[in-house]
Design a protein around this motif. Structure first.
Motif, mmCIF file in Angstrom:
data_model
loop_
_atom_site.group_PDB
_atom_site.id
_atom_site.type_symbol
_atom_site.label_atom_id
_atom_site.label_comp_id
_atom_site.label_asym_id
_atom_site.label_seq_id
_atom_site.Cartn_x
_atom_site.Cartn_y
_atom_site.Cartn_z
ATOM 1 N N MET A 1 25.049 38.698 33.109
ATOM 2 C CA MET A 1 25.480 39.706 32.243
ATOM 3 C C MET A 1 26.765 40.611 32.937
ATOM 4 S SD MET A 1 21.958 41.279 31.117
ATOM 5 C CE MET A 1 20.948 40.164 31.745
ATOM 6 N N LEU A 2 26.639 40.418 34.277
ATOM 7 C CA LEU A 2 27.831 41.206 34.852
ATOM 8 C C LEU A 2 29.162 40.262 34.748
ATOM 9 C CD1 LEU A 2 26.390 43.162 37.776
ATOM 10 C CD2 LEU A 2 27.075 44.022 35.359
ATOM 11 N N SER A 3 28.638 38.929 34.719
ATOM 12 C CA SER A 3 29.923 37.787 34.624
ATOM 13 C C SER A 3 30.458 37.475 33.392
ATOM 14 C CB SER A 3 29.379 36.843 35.789
ATOM 15 O OG SER A 3 28.179 36.305 35.275
ATOM 16 N N GLY A 4 29.524 37.792 32.374
ATOM 17 C CA GLY A 4 29.660 37.626 31.087
ATOM 18 C C GLY A 4 29.156 36.254 30.797
ATOM 19 N N ARG A 5 28.095 35.741 31.249
ATOM 20 C CA ARG A 5 27.580 34.626 30.861
ATOM 21 C C ARG A 5 26.410 34.856 30.001
ATOM 22 N NH1 ARG A 5 27.257 31.261 36.885
ATOM 23 N NH2 ARG A 5 29.555 31.512 37.069
ATOM 24 N N ALA A 6 25.714 35.881 30.058
ATOM 25 C CA ALA A 6 24.532 36.236 29.044
ATOM 26 C C ALA A 6 25.023 37.495 28.427
ATOM 27 C CB ALA A 6 23.387 36.427 29.961
ATOM 28 N N PRO A 7 24.563 37.728 26.940
ATOM 29 C CA PRO A 7 24.839 38.698 26.383
ATOM 30 C C PRO A 7 23.836 40.125 27.091
ATOM 31 C CG PRO A 7 23.176 37.363 25.327
ATOM 32 C CD PRO A 7 23.784 36.514 26.636
ATOM 33 N N GLU A 8 24.485 41.332 26.603
ATOM 34 C CA GLU A 8 23.729 42.304 27.287
ATOM 35 C C GLU A 8 22.426 42.713 26.538
ATOM 36 O OE1 GLU A 8 24.727 47.105 27.357
ATOM 37 O OE2 GLU A 8 26.451 45.550 27.755
ATOM 38 N N SER A 9 22.259 42.194 25.207
ATOM 39 C CA SER A 9 21.033 42.062 24.596
ATOM 40 C C SER A 9 19.957 41.290 25.169
ATOM 41 C CB SER A 9 21.342 41.489 23.265
ATOM 42 O OG SER A 9 21.634 40.341 23.164
ATOM 43 N N LEU A 10 20.417 40.460 25.959
ATOM 44 C CA LEU A 10 19.009 40.050 27.016
ATOM 45 C C LEU A 10 18.362 41.021 27.540
ATOM 46 C CD1 LEU A 10 18.030 37.349 27.825
ATOM 47 C CD2 LEU A 10 19.678 37.378 29.608
ATOM 48 N N LEU A 11 18.871 41.932 27.931
ATOM 49 C CA LEU A 11 18.055 43.181 28.895
ATOM 50 C C LEU A 11 17.173 43.783 27.864
ATOM 51 C CD1 LEU A 11 20.922 45.052 30.747
ATOM 52 C CD2 LEU A 11 19.027 43.553 31.718
ATOM 53 N N ARG A 12 17.345 43.721 26.556
ATOM 54 C CA ARG A 12 16.163 44.587 25.690
ATOM 55 C C ARG A 12 14.860 43.805 25.631
ATOM 56 N NH1 ARG A 12 20.501 44.399 21.632
ATOM 57 N NH2 ARG A 12 22.262 45.906 22.578
ATOM 58 N N THR A 13 15.156 42.180 25.822
ATOM 59 C CA THR A 13 13.713 41.646 26.040
ATOM 60 C C THR A 13 13.109 41.586 27.095
ATOM 61 O OG1 THR A 13 15.009 39.414 26.410
ATOM 62 C CG2 THR A 13 14.991 40.082 23.895
ATOM 63 N N TYR A 14 13.744 41.742 28.206
ATOM 64 C CA TYR A 14 13.337 41.944 29.533
ATOM 65 C C TYR A 14 11.904 42.291 29.814
ATOM 66 C CZ TYR A 14 12.752 41.570 34.615
ATOM 67 O OH TYR A 14 12.187 41.326 35.935
ATOM 68 N N HIS A 15 11.751 43.598 29.350
ATOM 69 C CA HIS A 15 10.472 44.378 29.525
ATOM 70 C C HIS A 15 9.401 43.757 28.885
ATOM 71 C CE1 HIS A 15 7.416 47.544 28.658
ATOM 72 N NE2 HIS A 15 7.736 47.974 29.785
ATOM 73 N N ASP A 16 9.503 43.545 27.428
ATOM 74 C CA ASP A 16 8.309 42.834 26.702
ATOM 75 C C ASP A 16 7.952 41.390 27.171
ATOM 76 O OD1 ASP A 16 8.525 44.731 24.878
ATOM 77 O OD2 ASP A 16 10.068 43.995 23.443
ATOM 78 N N GLU A 17 8.853 40.825 27.956
ATOM 79 C CA GLU A 17 8.541 39.533 28.323
ATOM 80 C C GLU A 17 7.859 39.469 29.670
ATOM 81 O OE1 GLU A 17 11.953 37.130 28.140
ATOM 82 O OE2 GLU A 17 12.226 36.897 26.290
ATOM 83 N N HIS A 18 8.231 40.292 30.591
ATOM 84 C CA HIS A 18 7.953 40.539 32.205
ATOM 85 C C HIS A 18 6.883 41.760 32.209
ATOM 86 C CE1 HIS A 18 11.764 38.093 32.245
ATOM 87 N NE2 HIS A 18 11.096 37.652 33.431
ATOM 88 N N TYR A 19 6.703 42.520 31.506
ATOM 89 C CA TYR A 19 5.728 43.572 31.671
ATOM 90 C C TYR A 19 4.277 43.156 31.788
ATOM 91 C CZ TYR A 19 3.134 48.160 31.685
ATOM 92 O OH TYR A 19 2.423 49.065 31.997
ATOM 93 N N PRO A 20 3.966 42.472 30.889
ATOM 94 C CA PRO A 20 2.445 41.995 30.747
ATOM 95 C C PRO A 20 2.306 41.179 31.909
ATOM 96 C CG PRO A 20 3.482 41.516 28.496
ATOM 97 C CD PRO A 20 4.477 41.739 29.435
ATOM 98 N N ALA A 21 3.101 40.286 32.474
ATOM 99 C CA ALA A 21 2.561 39.387 33.451
ATOM 100 C C ALA A 21 2.516 40.294 34.708
ATOM 101 C CB ALA A 21 3.934 38.390 33.755
ATOM 102 N N ALA A 22 3.649 41.213 34.767
ATOM 103 C CA ALA A 22 3.480 42.030 36.070
ATOM 104 C C ALA A 22 2.266 42.915 36.174
ATOM 105 C CB ALA A 22 4.766 42.956 36.134
ATOM 106 N N ALA A 23 1.787 43.411 34.852
ATOM 107 C CA ALA A 23 0.695 44.269 34.812
ATOM 108 C C ALA A 23 -0.450 43.584 35.205
ATOM 109 C CB ALA A 23 0.645 44.645 33.426
ATOM 110 N N ASN A 24 -0.554 42.334 34.653
ATOM 111 C CA ASN A 24 -1.762 41.316 34.907
ATOM 112 C C ASN A 24 -1.850 41.225 36.643
ATOM 113 O OD1 ASN A 24 -2.685 41.332 32.351
ATOM 114 N ND2 ASN A 24 -1.609 39.253 32.127
ATOM 115 N N LEU A 25 -0.758 40.855 36.828
ATOM 116 C CA LEU A 25 -0.810 40.420 38.353
ATOM 117 C C LEU A 25 -1.063 41.689 39.226
ATOM 118 C CD1 LEU A 25 -0.050 38.705 40.970
ATOM 119 C CD2 LEU A 25 2.177 39.551 40.585
#
Length: 63
Positions: A1-25
């Motif tokens: 994102m900082l280097s322009g390789r990924a869109p900033e909108s990618l950050l919006r999906t991070y929590h929804d994708e990673h939180y369940p796995a982290a909570a289970n762990l």
């Protein structure tokens, strides 16, 4: 994102994708450390902890 390789909108999906796995762990680690603690834990506590886990297989994926 900082280097322009990924869109900033990618950050919006991070929590929804990673939180369940982290909570289970975290839940698994808390239960496991409780089971490994020196004090004796009743079978009821162990059973309740195991039943709270989404899937006990090591390769289970969260949705």
């Amino acid at each position: 994102m900082l280097s322009g390789r990924a869109p900033e909108s990618l950050l919006r999906t991070y929590h929804d994708e990673h939180y369940p796995a982290a909570a289970n762990l975290i839940a698994f680690d808390k239960g496991w450390s409780t089971l490994m603690a020196p004090q004796r834990i009743s079978w009821k506590v162990q059973k309740r902890w195991r039943s709270s886990l989404p899937d006990s297989s090591p390769n289970a994926r969260t949705a």
